[in-house]
Design an enzyme around this catalytic site. Structure first.
Site, PDB file in Angstrom:
ATOM      1  CD  GLU A 220     -21.629   6.596  35.666  1.00  0.00           C
ATOM      2  OE1 GLU A 220     -21.036   7.591  36.101  1.00  0.00           O
ATOM      3  OE2 GLU A 220     -22.881   6.509  35.611  1.00  0.00           O
ATOM      4  CG  ASP A 222     -18.472   6.889  37.958  1.00  0.00           C
ATOM      5  OD1 ASP A 222     -18.458   7.209  36.757  1.00  0.00           O
ATOM      6  OD2 ASP A 222     -19.489   6.950  38.677  1.00  0.00           O
ATOM      7  CD  GLU A 225     -18.102  10.401  39.523  1.00  0.00           C
ATOM      8  OE1 GLU A 225     -18.829  11.183  38.892  1.00  0.00           O
ATOM      9  OE2 GLU A 225     -18.532   9.576  40.351  1.00  0.00           O
ATOM     10  CG  HIS A 236     -22.747   3.882  39.207  1.00  0.00           C
ATOM     11  ND1 HIS A 236     -23.617   4.549  40.043  1.00  0.00           N
ATOM     12  CD2 HIS A 236     -21.590   4.590  39.225  1.00  0.00           C
ATOM     13  CE1 HIS A 236     -23.018   5.615  40.546  1.00  0.00           C
ATOM     14  NE2 HIS A 236     -21.783   5.666  40.065  1.00  0.00           N
TER      15      HIS A 236
END
Length: 439
Positions: A220, A222, A225, A236
């Site tokens: 993932e 990101d 956020e 991640h």
């Protein structure tokens, strides 16, 4: 072979015919060229009912005991329905802008938050290889208070939503199937084309959600956020380079095991300006002023990537990312293996990012191709305190101060009642060579 195919078809995840699936249109730019795309809402949000009738297979936070005594029977009995995007989910689009409303009171239900994916065509997700590229978008978070998260990110979902690998999945990308992320979520109603109904337990603090015995893991990235108070960019990584189903404690904390017990890195390596020691950079009236919209530029330097750089553009001015200001740590304004190792050491955090391969693994995950996710959500686990407050709430160690929101903030019941009209607007998505999408 014919019998096997028929059996798979009988137990496959099908689609209903009550509501036509008409995807909201969304234009974006690839290398300066306008692309006419669409978005689809995740299958978790969709109405699930019996074939040929309107009887619910899933109601509130429970699967029907009669229709879903086991996953195979559930798949045989139930279908996913098309979506009324504006009326049910509060999702609207206009040109290159997509608006996600937080709480929507529909004719038959109240919807909270949403998760959508960018489509290449009606049945295929748009795939991005971010290595050596730049991803840019404009965002308005002015109406996102403490406790909310307007998240734009990429995950290693299958391009077709899993229909090729999992023949039980007839719905595919068109109906938003195949989600995965580095938390290995077990609250997904469908994984690998079959209902996740076996062992399903309703969540005590969420009337709409529960957890099954399976989870869905993948890397993932990101990119964003954020709310109007704090923001973070966080890679991640997972050991596997595609969506992978986990079971029980192998799903990590979400499966009832240890937080770092899965094949993925749940914490990631985050750069949050407030957490990294600059409390005057991002927020209402600050350098990046969240009272009005701004452009977020994320550069994936190197092919494969070795560094993630961040810039902002607001009112015609390019704003370089803030630098870290943490005692005992060199100053950084980008994310790299060196930054991640130094940050984890300074904060005394478990370095699961490095354990699972760091930037080398991230580069491989990006090269595999990732799906763009656009979402808005509140947090029934820890009230989003990990993003915008002190977390853990009783901790005094470095890195615990992540934002200025009170530790009493973010309780979903409070946010959903007091900030029901909250929304986020994503617009002007651009993808291309580094330094080509924002000048």
């Amino acid at each position: 072979m014919l019998c096997i195919g028929l059996i798979s078809f009988v137990y496959s995840l099908g689609v209903g015919t009550n509501t036509a699936e008409t995807h909201p249109k969304l234009t974006w730019k690839n290398g300066g060229q306008t692309v006419n795309g669409e978005v689809t809402v995740d299958s978790n949000w969709r109405w699930t009912h019996t074939k040929g009738s309107t009887k619910n297979c899933y109601d509130g936070n429970l699967w029907s005991k009669d229709l879903c005594p086991d996953a195979a029977t559930c798949g045989k009995n139930c279908v996913l329905e098309g979506a009324d995007y504006s009326g049910t989910y509060g999702v609207t689009s206009s040109g290159n802008a997509l608006t996600l409303k937080f709480v929507t009171h529909g004719s038959y239900s109240t919807n909270v938050g949403s998760r959508l994916y960018l489509l290449k065509d009606e049945k295929t997700y748009q795939m991005f290889n971010l290595n050596g590229k730049e991803f840019t978008f404009t965002v308005d978070v002015s109406n996102l208070p403490c406790g909310l998260n307007g998240a734009l990110y990429h995950v290693n979902m299958d391009e077709d939503g899993g229909t090729k690998r999992y023949p039980d999945n007839e719905a595919g990308a068109k109906y938003g199937t195949g989600y995965c992320d580095a938390q290995c979520p077990t609250d997904l109603k469908f994984i690998n084309g079959i209902p996740n109904s076996d062992g399903w337990k309703p969540q005590s603090n969420d009337k709409n959600s529960g957890n099954g015995k399976y989870g869905s893991c993948c890397s993932e990235m990101d990119i964003w956020e954020a709310n109007s108070i704090c923001s973070a960019v966080t890679p991640h990584v997972c050991d596997n380079l595609q969506q992978t189903r986990c079971q029980g404690t192998a799903c990590g904390e979400n499966g009832g095991g240890s937080r770092f017990g899965s094949s993925c890195d749940p914490d990631g390596c985050d750069f949050n300006s407030w957490r990294m020691g600059n409390k005057t950079f991002y927020g209402p009236g600050l350098i990046v002023d969240t009272k009005s919209k701004f452009t977020v530029v994320t550069q994936f330097v190197g092919n494969p990537v070795t560094e993630i750089k961040r810039k902002y553009v607001q009112n015609g001015k390019v704003i370089e990312n803030s630098y870290s200001n943490i005692e005992g740590m060199d100053k950084f304004n980008s994310v790299s293996d060196k930054f991640c190792t130094a940050q984890k050491k300074a904060f005394g955090d478990t370095d699961s990012f490095t354990k699972h391969g760091g930037f080398k693994q991230l580069g491989s995950a990006l090269a595999k191709g990732m799906v763009l996710v656009l979402s808005l959500w509140d947090d029934h686990t820890v009230n989003m305190l990990w993003l915008d407050s002190v977390y853990p709430t009783n901790s005094k160690k470095a890195g615990s101060d992540r934002g200025p929101c009170p530790t009493t903030s973010g309780v979903p019941a409070d946010v959903e009642s007091k900030s029901a009209d909250a929304n986020v607007i994503y617009s002007d998505i651009r993808f291309g060579a580094i330094d080509s999408t924002y000048k």
